[in-house]
Scaffold this motif. Structure first.
Motif, PDB file in Angstrom:
ATOM      1  N   THR A  30      37.548  42.006  52.794  1.00 15.37           N
ATOM      2  CA  THR A  30      38.143  42.280  51.494  1.00 15.37           C
ATOM      3  C   THR A  30      39.167  43.402  51.644  1.00 15.37           C
ATOM      4  N   SER A 115      35.873  48.215  48.299  1.00 13.96           N
ATOM      5  CA  SER A 115      34.981  47.424  49.133  1.00 13.96           C
ATOM      6  C   SER A 115      35.155  47.820  50.601  1.00 13.96           C
ATOM      7  N   HIS A 170      44.588  40.754  44.923  1.00 11.40           N
ATOM      8  CA  HIS A 170      43.646  40.100  44.015  1.00 11.40           C
ATOM      9  C   HIS A 170      44.170  39.976  42.597  1.00 11.40           C
ATOM     10  N   SER A 171      45.475  39.919  42.455  1.00 10.38           N
ATOM     11  CA  SER A 171      46.039  39.696  41.126  1.00 10.38           C
ATOM     12  C   SER A 171      46.893  38.436  41.179  1.00 10.38           C
ATOM     13  N   ARG A 172      46.785  37.651  40.094  1.00  9.41           N
ATOM     14  CA  ARG A 172      47.457  36.363  40.022  1.00  9.41           C
ATOM     15  C   ARG A 172      48.730  36.429  39.204  1.00  9.41           C
ATOM     16  N   SER A 173      49.752  35.712  39.636  1.00  4.91           N
ATOM     17  CA  SER A 173      50.933  35.532  38.801  1.00  4.91           C
ATOM     18  C   SER A 173      51.715  34.323  39.310  1.00  4.91           C
ATOM     19  N   PRO A 350      26.519  47.793  42.745  1.00  7.57           N
ATOM     20  CA  PRO A 350      26.180  46.464  43.248  1.00  7.57           C
ATOM     21  C   PRO A 350      24.789  46.451  43.873  1.00  7.57           C
ATOM     22  N   VAL A 351      24.139  45.327  43.840  1.00  2.00           N
ATOM     23  CA  VAL A 351      22.781  45.198  44.399  1.00  2.00           C
ATOM     24  C   VAL A 351      22.686  43.906  45.205  1.00  2.00           C
ATOM     25  N   MET A 458      29.110  39.017  52.563  1.00  2.00           N
ATOM     26  CA  MET A 458      29.785  39.947  51.649  1.00  2.00           C
ATOM     27  C   MET A 458      31.144  39.443  51.190  1.00  2.00           C
TER      28      MET A 458
ATOM     29  N   VAL B  16      28.956  41.671  34.321  1.00  2.00           N
ATOM     30  CA  VAL B  16      28.235  41.989  35.547  1.00  2.00           C
ATOM     31  C   VAL B  16      28.580  40.905  36.564  1.00  2.00           C
ATOM     32  N   LEU B  33      49.607  29.664  29.862  1.00  2.00           N
ATOM     33  CA  LEU B  33      50.633  28.938  30.623  1.00  2.00           C
ATOM     34  C   LEU B  33      51.062  27.676  29.882  1.00  2.00           C
ATOM     35  N   TYR B  38      54.282  34.285  30.240  1.00  2.00           N
ATOM     36  CA  TYR B  38      54.080  34.950  31.522  1.00  2.00           C
ATOM     37  C   TYR B  38      52.627  35.438  31.603  1.00  2.00           C
ATOM     38  N   LEU B  39      52.155  35.595  32.833  1.00  2.00           N
ATOM     39  CA  LEU B  39      50.755  35.952  33.017  1.00  2.00           C
ATOM     40  C   LEU B  39      50.585  36.831  34.249  1.00  2.00           C
ATOM     41  N   LYS B  40      49.722  37.831  34.130  1.00  2.00           N
ATOM     42  CA  LYS B  40      49.214  38.527  35.326  1.00  2.00           C
ATOM     43  C   LYS B  40      47.719  38.720  35.145  1.00  2.00           C
ATOM     44  N   GLN B  41      46.987  38.447  36.177  1.00  2.00           N
ATOM     45  CA  GLN B  41      45.532  38.514  36.081  1.00  2.00           C
ATOM     46  C   GLN B  41      44.976  39.182  37.326  1.00  2.00           C
ATOM     47  N   SER B  42      44.462  40.385  37.120  1.00  2.00           N
ATOM     48  CA  SER B  42      43.905  41.137  38.241  1.00  2.00           C
ATOM     49  C   SER B  42      42.392  40.960  38.260  1.00  2.00           C
ATOM     50  N   GLU B  43      41.877  40.540  39.412  1.00  2.00           N
ATOM     51  CA  GLU B  43      40.465  40.158  39.485  1.00  2.00           C
ATOM     52  C   GLU B  43      39.691  41.088  40.412  1.00  2.00           C
ATOM     53  N   HIS B  45      37.066  41.061  43.602  1.00  2.00           N
ATOM     54  CA  HIS B  45      36.425  40.280  44.661  1.00  2.00           C
ATOM     55  C   HIS B  45      35.631  41.248  45.538  1.00  2.00           C
ATOM     56  N   GLY B  46      34.805  40.714  46.417  1.00  2.00           N
ATOM     57  CA  GLY B  46      34.178  41.543  47.443  1.00  2.00           C
ATOM     58  C   GLY B  46      32.909  42.213  47.000  1.00  2.00           C
ATOM     59  N   ARG B  50      28.564  41.870  43.695  1.00  2.00           N
ATOM     60  CA  ARG B  50      27.126  41.684  43.865  1.00  2.00           C
ATOM     61  C   ARG B  50      26.308  42.396  42.795  1.00  2.00           C
ATOM     62  N   GLY B  51      26.272  41.861  41.583  1.00  2.00           N
ATOM     63  CA  GLY B  51      25.401  42.399  40.549  1.00  2.00           C
ATOM     64  C   GLY B  51      25.825  43.738  39.977  1.00  2.00           C
ATOM     65  N   ARG B  59      46.875  39.925  31.454  1.00  2.00           N
ATOM     66  CA  ARG B  59      48.036  40.269  30.635  1.00  2.00           C
ATOM     67  C   ARG B  59      48.848  39.011  30.383  1.00  2.00           C
ATOM     68  N   GLU B  82      28.608  41.255  28.090  1.00  2.00           N
ATOM     69  CA  GLU B  82      27.424  42.107  28.164  1.00  2.00           C
ATOM     70  C   GLU B  82      27.695  43.366  27.347  1.00  2.00           C
ATOM     71  N   LYS B 176      36.508  18.030  36.098  1.00  2.00           N
ATOM     72  CA  LYS B 176      35.700  17.442  37.164  1.00  2.00           C
ATOM     73  C   LYS B 176      34.247  17.257  36.755  1.00  2.00           C
TER      74      LYS B 176
END
Lengths: 538, 200
Positions: A30, A115, A170-173, A350-351, A458, B16, B33, B38-43, B45-46, B50-51, B59, B82, B176
């Protein structure tokens, strides 16, 4: 033209595919993992025969990339920032050998350590190796730079680094594609000595690299990734590297910054552009993600010229990710605030997942270690590192990939007994095998737990190079067969497993215990897929 | 596709790891879309998946978007699956106009989780919020697994996109999985939407 919605990582992948890539070589980490995963999942890449199987570690990935470049094809090597430490020997020397086919090295940094174990800035590695570095501002540039980077590498006969950070990875556009460049045919380097770094030849190659530096810099000035935007207010000039440019213009209506701005996306740092900005303004603010690389160059040791502000000087925090608010503050603009976060909120670290095999492994280990107290368990990098936290609190170290075994060896050599190493299956083949050989050769008393969940957990369940090979590897390295024990980490087998743990911990030599049970995440994914296929058959 | 004269929505999604906030983000993103925005999406990962607590920045705008991150105090909405996680991001919320939309169903995987009463007391202090029993509503819609889409439905009146765009996005995303799943999610969307209309 149609835009495709892509993560920064995916944009790099697609840019490379369209740029004539023949192979991507990587170890998951990551925030770099999705680059290779995109190519693995791409039907186009498959049809083009682009190689994309995971490598065992970043060093093998880097060397495989050099080999593909040697054979005249375009290669990309991807890793997270700390992975570049593992690949560093190959990486540094690839700058000396230079390339035949284009070679792009992507290093994905993780400022704020979302991470990771540190937030080292890969640009220093690029500068250290004296190769061009590209640093994208947005997803489109990530695409463009991977596309352009392969060509640039061939143009100069040198590897090119792409440095990206978590937020863009990790950001989409939306991203627009370019016309696909065909792959190279295999062809050997014209100079048979190019890849032989014997001192006499290496000196020649090194002076060749030194000789290219001014050409690298003039490409920085002209390739279009470094852009100067003039502004009326000359009281301040701003240098914005990579995605910090977004945080800057976010703070101004219609993105119109009143100050002159130099946006940097390609290194070596374009000194002529920096100089003309410097001459035009009263002081300079440097915005850069990671370490103050450009700021430090500008300030120099004596810092005698105009005022240079940034992360080093203190206008911005020295550590952690930047954001629009921090940039606003550095510009002396009002900083927007939301509501105060109520004190009733608790932290939620995280757990390990419910049903995770590591939980059962560590519960038995905790019981086995009760007579000895804390301080004996050296661990490694993976999901199981979470056992450092409550409620397990099982481990005493996590330093770098593979360090569990070698630290246990060093501690055992100092008299620590028992000395325990805990490492995952994939981390073991990544960097643990050589350490285990050290242990066998040095004849120290350590017990190594290789937690085998049959995947790289991971990072989301990638194929582990260790799959089905661990016992044979241990045997081959010289661990006695009687002391290679496989157990199934399950609550109902706790007592049975504990007895085996105790036996091997008491053994005065190298022993390996392999708690083996599949990761619950990959298991549930497999089951879902199975059910889906069954449904579709009907 | 139709043209928005001027539109901009900055949305923080909270939850969570494993609760699937990215499904909400993807649905809103797809709807945006479809409307040519326009779009920006920050996610996330990693490791943090894990919980642990996770957030995403989404945006959407009729004009090109600069930053992948939303500035603190500038978010138009916090959408959370949550209740405690919704409060974690109130510092991001615009105090003049921001809405908080959250599920009332706690996800307790820490020993010191506060009482739901204490959490709701804090949420209900805000001038603009929707709190919804997403699990119960999802069960009524057909499956507890649609709790996400209930929350999306409850947020939908404030996002500034057409209701039909969300429907179209759900059809595309769940294509799907078959008609039963699509229809159940469309029902969940409607139930969340109606609840928010009644309770805003």
């Amino acid at each position: 033209m149609n835009k495709i919605l892509l993560l920064g990582d995916e944009a790099i992948a697609l840019g490379a595919i369209d740029g004539g890539l023949s192979g991507v070589f990587a170890y998951p980490g990551t925030p770099s993992t999705e680059i290779t995963e995109y190519i693995q999942a791409s039907k186009e890449a498959k049809a083009l025969g682009i190689k994309s199987e995971w490598s065992t570690n970043e060093k093998t990935a880097m060397e495989t990339g050099i080999g593909m470049s040697y054979a005249g094809k375009k290669a990309m090597v991807c890793m997270k920032h700390v992975g570049l430490n593992v690949a560093a020997d190959a990486f540094m020397n690839s700058a000396i050998t230079g390339t035949n086919g284009g070679l792009v090295v992507v290093s994905a940094d993780d400022p704020s350590m979302h991470s990771s174990q540190n937030e080292q800035d890969s640009r220093f590695y690029g500068k250290f190796a004296m190769i061009p570095i590209l640093e994208p501002t947005n997803q489109q540039e990530a695409y463009n730079m991977a596309y352009y980077g392969l060509t640039l590498s061939e143009k100069f006969g040198t590897p090119v680094m792409i440095r990206v950070t978590t937020r863009l990875a990790h950001s989409r556009s939306g991203v627009e594609r370019k016309e696909r460049i065909p792959q190279n045919k295999m062809h050997l380097p014209g100079d048979h000595n190019q890849f032989i770094l014997l001192p006499a030849m290496a000196r020649k190659s090194y002076s060749g690299l030194l000789g290219k530096q001014s050409a690298f810099e003039s490409d920085s000035e002209t390739a279009g990734f470094n852009t100067f935007y003039d502004g009326d207010d000359k009281s301040l000039g701003i240098i914005a590297c990579g995605l910090t440019y977004n945080y800057l213009i976010e703070n101004f209506e219609e993105g119109k910054v009143p100050y002159p701005v130099l946006k940097i996306g390609q290194y070596p740092t374009p000194s002529a552009m920096v100089n003309s900005l410097y001459e035009a303004v009263d002081e300079i603010l440097v915005l850069e993600e990671g370490a103050p690389l450009v700021e430090e160059m500008l300030r120099g040791l004596l810092n005698k010229g105009k005022k240079i502000r940034g992360r080093m000087e203190g206008s911005l925090p020295r550590a952690g990710e930047l954001n629009p608010n921090l940039v606003a503050q550095a510009l002396g603009m009002p900083v927007s605030e939301g509501y105060e976060i109520p004190s009733v909120i608790k932290g939620r670290p995280p757990v390990l997942c419910d049903g995770c095999p590591h939980i059962d492994s560590f519960e038995a280990l905790n019981d086995a270690m009760k007579p000895f107290g804390r301080g004996h368990v050296f661990s490694d990098i993976g999901c199981y590192t979470l056992s450092a936290l409550k409620p397990l609190e099982s481990i005493d170290s996590c330093v770098d990939m593979g360090a569990s075994i070698t630290m246990a060896v060093g501690a055992a050599e100092s008299g620590l007994s028992p000395a325990i190493a805990v490492i995952g299956d994939s981390t073991f083949t990544h960097s643990g095998m050589t350490g285990l050989l050290d242990a066998v050769v040095k004849q120290v008393a350590i017990t190594v737990f290789i937690l085998d969940n049959a995947t790289v957990g991971m990072t989301g369940g990638q194929r582990s190079a260790a799959l089905g090979r661990i016992e044979d590897i241990c045997k081959g390295i010289g661990v006695e067969e009687a002391h290679i024990r496989v157990v199934k980490p399950l609550r109902r087998l706790h007592d049975e497993n504990l007895a085996i743990y105790e036996e091997e911990i008491a053994y005065n030599g190298v022993s390996v215990i392999i708690p083996r049970r599949e990761c619950v995440q990959t298991l549930s994914k497999r089951m879902k897929l199975k059910a889906f296929e069954k449904r579709n058959k009907k | 596709m139709h043209n928005h004269k001027q539109m901009k929505k900055d949305i923080i999604l909270g939850g969570v790891g494993g609760q699937g906030i990215l499904t909400i983000a993807t649905t809103i993103g797809t709807a945006a879309l479809l409307e040519g925005l326009y779009l920006k999406q920050s996610e996330v990962h990693g490791m943090s998946q894990r919980g642990g607590d996770v957030q995403a920045h989404l945006r959407i705008s009729s004009k090109p978007i600069a930053s992948d991150l939303i500035a603190a105090g500038k978010a138009d909405m916090v959408i959370s699956v949550e209740p405690m996680e919704s409060l974690r991001y109130v510092n991001m919320l615009n105090k003049e106009s921001g809405w908080l939309i959250t599920s009332m169903n706690p996800f307790k995987n820490i020993p010191d989780y506060p009482t739901i009463e204490d959490l709701l007391k804090e949420i209900w202090k805000l001038p603009r919020y929707i709190t919804i029993d997403a699990e119960k509503t999802a069960k009524d819609a057909g499956s507890i697994r649609a709790a996400n889409i209930i929350i999306l439905g409850a947020a939908a009146p404030f996002i500034g996109l057409k209701y039909e765009s969300f429907e179209q996005a759900i059809r595309a995303i769940f294509a799907k999985k078959g008609d039963d799943i699509i229809n159940m999610n469309l029902k969940a969307l409607k139930m969340g939407f109606d609840y928010a209309q009644k309770h805003q």
